[in-house]
Scaffold this motif. Sequence first.
Motif, PDB file in Angstrom:
ATOM      1  N   TYR A  87       0.844  -1.192   0.000  1.00 28.32           N
ATOM      2  CA  TYR A  87       0.000   0.000   0.000  1.00 28.32           C
ATOM      3  C   TYR A  87       0.875   1.235   0.000  1.00 28.32           C
ATOM      4  O   TYR A  87       1.893   1.288   0.650  1.00 28.32           O
ATOM      5  CB  TYR A  87      -0.984  -0.001   1.177  1.00 28.32           C
ATOM      6  N   GLU A  88       0.449   2.207  -0.796  1.00 28.82           N
ATOM      7  CA  GLU A  88       1.225   3.428  -0.954  1.00 28.82           C
ATOM      8  C   GLU A  88       0.566   4.564  -0.187  1.00 28.82           C
ATOM      9  O   GLU A  88      -0.643   4.696  -0.174  1.00 28.82           O
ATOM     10  CB  GLU A  88       1.329   3.810  -2.439  1.00 28.82           C
ATOM     11  N   ILE A  89       1.389   5.348   0.489  1.00 31.79           N
ATOM     12  CA  ILE A  89       0.904   6.473   1.283  1.00 31.79           C
ATOM     13  C   ILE A  89       1.128   7.752   0.508  1.00 31.79           C
ATOM     14  O   ILE A  89       2.243   8.059   0.114  1.00 31.79           O
ATOM     15  CB  ILE A  89       1.637   6.536   2.633  1.00 31.79           C
ATOM     16  N   GLY A  90       0.051   8.531   0.309  1.00 33.60           N
ATOM     17  CA  GLY A  90       0.203   9.829  -0.338  1.00 33.60           C
ATOM     18  C   GLY A  90       0.260   9.719  -1.851  1.00 33.60           C
ATOM     19  O   GLY A  90       0.273   8.645  -2.440  1.00 33.60           O
ATOM     20  N   ALA A  91       0.314  10.855  -2.515  1.00 37.74           N
ATOM     21  CA  ALA A  91       0.395  10.907  -3.969  1.00 37.74           C
ATOM     22  C   ALA A  91       1.837  11.068  -4.403  1.00 37.74           C
ATOM     23  O   ALA A  91       2.728  11.262  -3.591  1.00 37.74           O
ATOM     24  CB  ALA A  91      -0.449  12.075  -4.483  1.00 37.74           C
ATOM     25  N   SER A  92       2.066  10.975  -5.688  1.00 36.79           N
ATOM     26  CA  SER A  92       3.428  11.120  -6.205  1.00 36.79           C
ATOM     27  C   SER A  92       3.942  12.528  -5.939  1.00 36.79           C
ATOM     28  O   SER A  92       3.212  13.506  -6.060  1.00 36.79           O
ATOM     29  CB  SER A  92       3.439  10.843  -7.707  1.00 36.79           C
ATOM     30  N   GLY A 185     -14.556  13.347 -11.333  1.00 37.48           N
ATOM     31  CA  GLY A 185     -15.489  12.773 -10.373  1.00 37.48           C
ATOM     32  C   GLY A 185     -15.563  13.523  -9.058  1.00 37.48           C
ATOM     33  O   GLY A 185     -16.470  13.273  -8.257  1.00 37.48           O
ATOM     34  N   ALA A 186     -14.624  14.432  -8.808  1.00 42.00           N
ATOM     35  CA  ALA A 186     -14.633  15.198  -7.562  1.00 42.00           C
ATOM     36  C   ALA A 186     -15.677  16.305  -7.615  1.00 42.00           C
ATOM     37  O   ALA A 186     -16.010  16.811  -8.692  1.00 42.00           O
ATOM     38  CB  ALA A 186     -13.256  15.789  -7.300  1.00 42.00           C
ATOM     39  N   GLN A 187     -16.212  16.673  -6.456  1.00 41.28           N
ATOM     40  CA  GLN A 187     -17.150  17.781  -6.395  1.00 41.28           C
ATOM     41  C   GLN A 187     -16.377  19.088  -6.495  1.00 41.28           C
ATOM     42  O   GLN A 187     -15.526  19.391  -5.664  1.00 41.28           O
ATOM     43  CB  GLN A 187     -17.940  17.746  -5.087  1.00 41.28           C
ATOM     44  N   ILE A 188     -16.648  19.868  -7.529  1.00 38.80           N
ATOM     45  CA  ILE A 188     -15.911  21.111  -7.761  1.00 38.80           C
ATOM     46  C   ILE A 188     -16.379  22.187  -6.786  1.00 38.80           C
ATOM     47  O   ILE A 188     -17.577  22.437  -6.649  1.00 38.80           O
ATOM     48  CB  ILE A 188     -16.093  21.573  -9.216  1.00 38.80           C
ATOM     49  N   LYS A 189     -15.432  22.817  -6.104  1.00 42.32           N
ATOM     50  CA  LYS A 189     -15.739  23.883  -5.147  1.00 42.32           C
ATOM     51  C   LYS A 189     -15.307  25.225  -5.737  1.00 42.32           C
ATOM     52  O   LYS A 189     -14.245  25.326  -6.354  1.00 42.32           O
ATOM     53  CB  LYS A 189     -14.980  23.674  -3.836  1.00 42.32           C
ATOM     54  N   ARG A 255      -4.424  18.093  -0.282  1.00 41.59           N
ATOM     55  CA  ARG A 255      -5.593  17.266   0.006  1.00 41.59           C
ATOM     56  C   ARG A 255      -6.274  17.703   1.299  1.00 41.59           C
ATOM     57  O   ARG A 255      -7.448  17.409   1.527  1.00 41.59           O
ATOM     58  CB  ARG A 255      -5.171  15.798   0.114  1.00 41.59           C
ATOM     59  N   ARG A 256      -5.526  18.376   2.166  1.00 35.94           N
ATOM     60  CA  ARG A 256      -6.143  18.912   3.379  1.00 35.94           C
ATOM     61  C   ARG A 256      -7.089  20.058   3.035  1.00 35.94           C
ATOM     62  O   ARG A 256      -8.048  20.326   3.761  1.00 35.94           O
ATOM     63  CB  ARG A 256      -5.072  19.398   4.353  1.00 35.94           C
ATOM     64  N   LEU A 257      -6.807  20.713   1.946  1.00 32.54           N
ATOM     65  CA  LEU A 257      -7.675  21.792   1.478  1.00 32.54           C
ATOM     66  C   LEU A 257      -8.938  21.214   0.850  1.00 32.54           C
ATOM     67  O   LEU A 257     -10.047  21.667   1.124  1.00 32.54           O
ATOM     68  CB  LEU A 257      -6.914  22.661   0.466  1.00 32.54           C
ATOM     69  N   ASP A 258      -8.746  20.207   0.012  1.00 32.15           N
ATOM     70  CA  ASP A 258      -9.866  19.475  -0.584  1.00 32.15           C
ATOM     71  C   ASP A 258      -9.319  18.152  -1.101  1.00 32.15           C
ATOM     72  O   ASP A 258      -8.329  18.135  -1.848  1.00 32.15           O
ATOM     73  CB  ASP A 258     -10.507  20.266  -1.724  1.00 32.15           C
ATOM     74  N   ASP A 259      -9.957  17.054  -0.723  1.00 37.87           N
ATOM     75  CA  ASP A 259      -9.412  15.743  -1.104  1.00 37.87           C
ATOM     76  C   ASP A 259      -9.633  15.411  -2.569  1.00 37.87           C
ATOM     77  O   ASP A 259      -9.209  14.353  -3.052  1.00 37.87           O
ATOM     78  CB  ASP A 259      -9.972  14.631  -0.220  1.00 37.87           C
ATOM     79  N   GLY A 260     -10.241  16.347  -3.320  1.00 36.53           N
ATOM     80  CA  GLY A 260     -10.422  16.126  -4.757  1.00 36.53           C
ATOM     81  C   GLY A 260      -9.396  16.838  -5.612  1.00 36.53           C
ATOM     82  O   GLY A 260      -9.458  16.758  -6.837  1.00 36.53           O
ATOM     83  N   LEU A 261      -8.428  17.528  -4.983  1.00 31.18           N
ATOM     84  CA  LEU A 261      -7.424  18.273  -5.750  1.00 31.18           C
ATOM     85  C   LEU A 261      -6.293  17.362  -6.199  1.00 31.18           C
ATOM     86  O   LEU A 261      -5.848  16.481  -5.455  1.00 31.18           O
ATOM     87  CB  LEU A 261      -6.861  19.423  -4.911  1.00 31.18           C
TER      88      LEU A 261
END
Length: 323
Positions: A87-92, A185-189, A255-261
């Motif tokens: 399992y990988e933690i975080g994004a690239s 697929g993320a909800q745009i804010k 991702r703390r700002l928005d998990d869809g970014l």
Amino acid sequence: MDLPLRRTLHQLRNTRDLRAEILSLAASLLATRAEGELVVTDPIISPATVRREWQQLLPALAAEVRGRMSLVVEPPTLRLGEKRVDYEIGASLQQLQKPNYRFEILRQLLRADLEDAGPQPVKALLDAIGASQTPIRAALAELDEAGIVRRRGRYVSVRAEEISAELLAKLQAAPQTLRYRFERGAQIKPPAVLLRRALALLGSSAPAGWQDLALSGVAVARADVPELDLLGLPRLDLLVQLPRAAQTFDPALLRRLDDGLEPEPSLLAPAPVVLTVARADTTLLRDAPVDGARSARSVDVYLSLLELGLAAQALQYLEAVRA
């Protein structure tokens, strides 16, 4: 010659233990001239996560120590038909460009101009940016040759009115920006919603990694100069101050700002969040004026308005800030 120091982590399950072992190895190397090697065998977390944590922590260590440290990751040898799920933690991690000293010099001189600090001695630039003399003086000579810098003996200055986004691009003196979009697929804010969330992350109790970020752009410009000719919030601008030795940035912070970014690779595509990277040793941040959130100084706000293409509003902001 001192014998090499070798540490081994077997079946590593989390990045906390990895960071602790890296720091322990670095501390041991302070009292010796030996080479240090960290061997991670059969990790439960993915090898990519291990290498990313290594790259992220290494720039925080003394150059003399990190130059003697190396990492070896030994994934298990699988038998035929056997499967293993890491399992990988975080994004690239995002790769950072080398520090742009033309930009860093202009940033310091623009700060002095906007804050009425007058011409600056070259030594002050060296101290503020923190790099060695050779790259700073070379970049200063290039700006001098382009006619941007005014010289008075050992003192140099610029006039903010003479700086434009087009000129920065022509001189290759624009900062690196990291841009973020909403993934599919993320909800745009809207930017106003992102701003409210950012204010909570930029206070005195900032989460890990957010201490070096500050609010910038239109949100701060409007707080500084309420009468500014601006309608709405076109995007959320942030400033991040990173060490000159840093080579990567972890987009998981956003991702703390928005998990869809997620990172937006195109510089031409619209982006709801833009992060401007500064690499000087001297921190140019302030704790005002937007609801107590850590904010960029007027120079970075001015530069962000130029980058947004708001040249007229940037000049209006400049005149008001100087007044």
